[in-house]
Design a protein around this motif. Sequence first.
Motif, PDB file in Angstrom:
ATOM      1  N   UNK A  25      -3.487   9.564 -30.799  1.00  0.00           N
ATOM      2  CA  UNK A  25      -3.003   8.187 -30.899  1.00  0.00           C
ATOM      3  C   UNK A  25      -2.816   7.592 -29.507  1.00  0.00           C
ATOM      4  N   UNK A  26      -3.125   6.311 -29.395  1.00  0.00           N
ATOM      5  CA  UNK A  26      -3.076   5.577 -28.134  1.00  0.00           C
ATOM      6  C   UNK A  26      -2.071   4.446 -28.306  1.00  0.00           C
ATOM      7  N   UNK A  27      -1.032   4.426 -27.471  1.00  0.00           N
ATOM      8  CA  UNK A  27       0.032   3.434 -27.632  1.00  0.00           C
ATOM      9  C   UNK A  27      -0.084   2.269 -26.645  1.00  0.00           C
ATOM     10  N   UNK A  28      -1.235   2.148 -25.980  1.00  0.00           N
ATOM     11  CA  UNK A  28      -1.426   1.016 -25.058  1.00  0.00           C
ATOM     12  C   UNK A  28      -1.626  -0.280 -25.846  1.00  0.00           C
ATOM     13  N   UNK A  29      -1.601  -1.397 -25.145  1.00  0.00           N
ATOM     14  CA  UNK A  29      -1.751  -2.701 -25.807  1.00  0.00           C
ATOM     15  C   UNK A  29      -3.162  -2.863 -26.381  1.00  0.00           C
ATOM     16  N   UNK A  30      -3.316  -3.768 -27.372  1.00  0.00           N
ATOM     17  CA  UNK A  30      -4.612  -3.928 -28.058  1.00  0.00           C
ATOM     18  C   UNK A  30      -5.768  -4.248 -27.114  1.00  0.00           C
ATOM     19  N   UNK A  31      -5.530  -5.087 -26.117  1.00  0.00           N
ATOM     20  CA  UNK A  31      -6.584  -5.492 -25.184  1.00  0.00           C
ATOM     21  C   UNK A  31      -7.086  -4.282 -24.386  1.00  0.00           C
ATOM     22  N   UNK A  32      -6.162  -3.479 -23.873  1.00  0.00           N
ATOM     23  CA  UNK A  32      -6.548  -2.286 -23.104  1.00  0.00           C
ATOM     24  C   UNK A  32      -7.310  -1.306 -23.976  1.00  0.00           C
ATOM     25  N   UNK A  33      -6.828  -1.104 -25.204  1.00  0.00           N
ATOM     26  CA  UNK A  33      -7.480  -0.171 -26.124  1.00  0.00           C
ATOM     27  C   UNK A  33      -8.904  -0.626 -26.429  1.00  0.00           C
ATOM     28  N   UNK A  34      -9.055  -1.927 -26.671  1.00  0.00           N
ATOM     29  CA  UNK A  34     -10.363  -2.500 -26.992  1.00  0.00           C
ATOM     30  C   UNK A  34     -11.354  -2.317 -25.843  1.00  0.00           C
TER      31      UNK A  34
END
Length: 107
Positions: A25-34
Amino acid sequence: MTTFQHLDIPTLADWLDARHALALVDIRDPHSFEHGHIPGSRRLDNDTVGAFIDEAPRELPLVVVCYHGHSSQQAAAWLAGQGFAEVYSLDGGFTDWQLRHPDRVER
């Protein structure tokens, strides 16, 4: 007290290479994840954590990824308290993963 363990980048790479069963699981913000994440990871935030806890198998190792490996420690400790047997915080986070494995980033 239930706690988490630290996981280093080479070990995670080995586990992924061996197709080791785990939840990532990745808890970074949506923009960074994308714009880049470790293949196979799922973004987790306050809106999706409830569903994740309901459906994720508690017996699988759970690896928590953030930017640099700091905020993932608090998230890992909290998830360990939710009944996950093996919880890890990725030391160095996605930033270090991307530096070491630029070819292993999904966009």
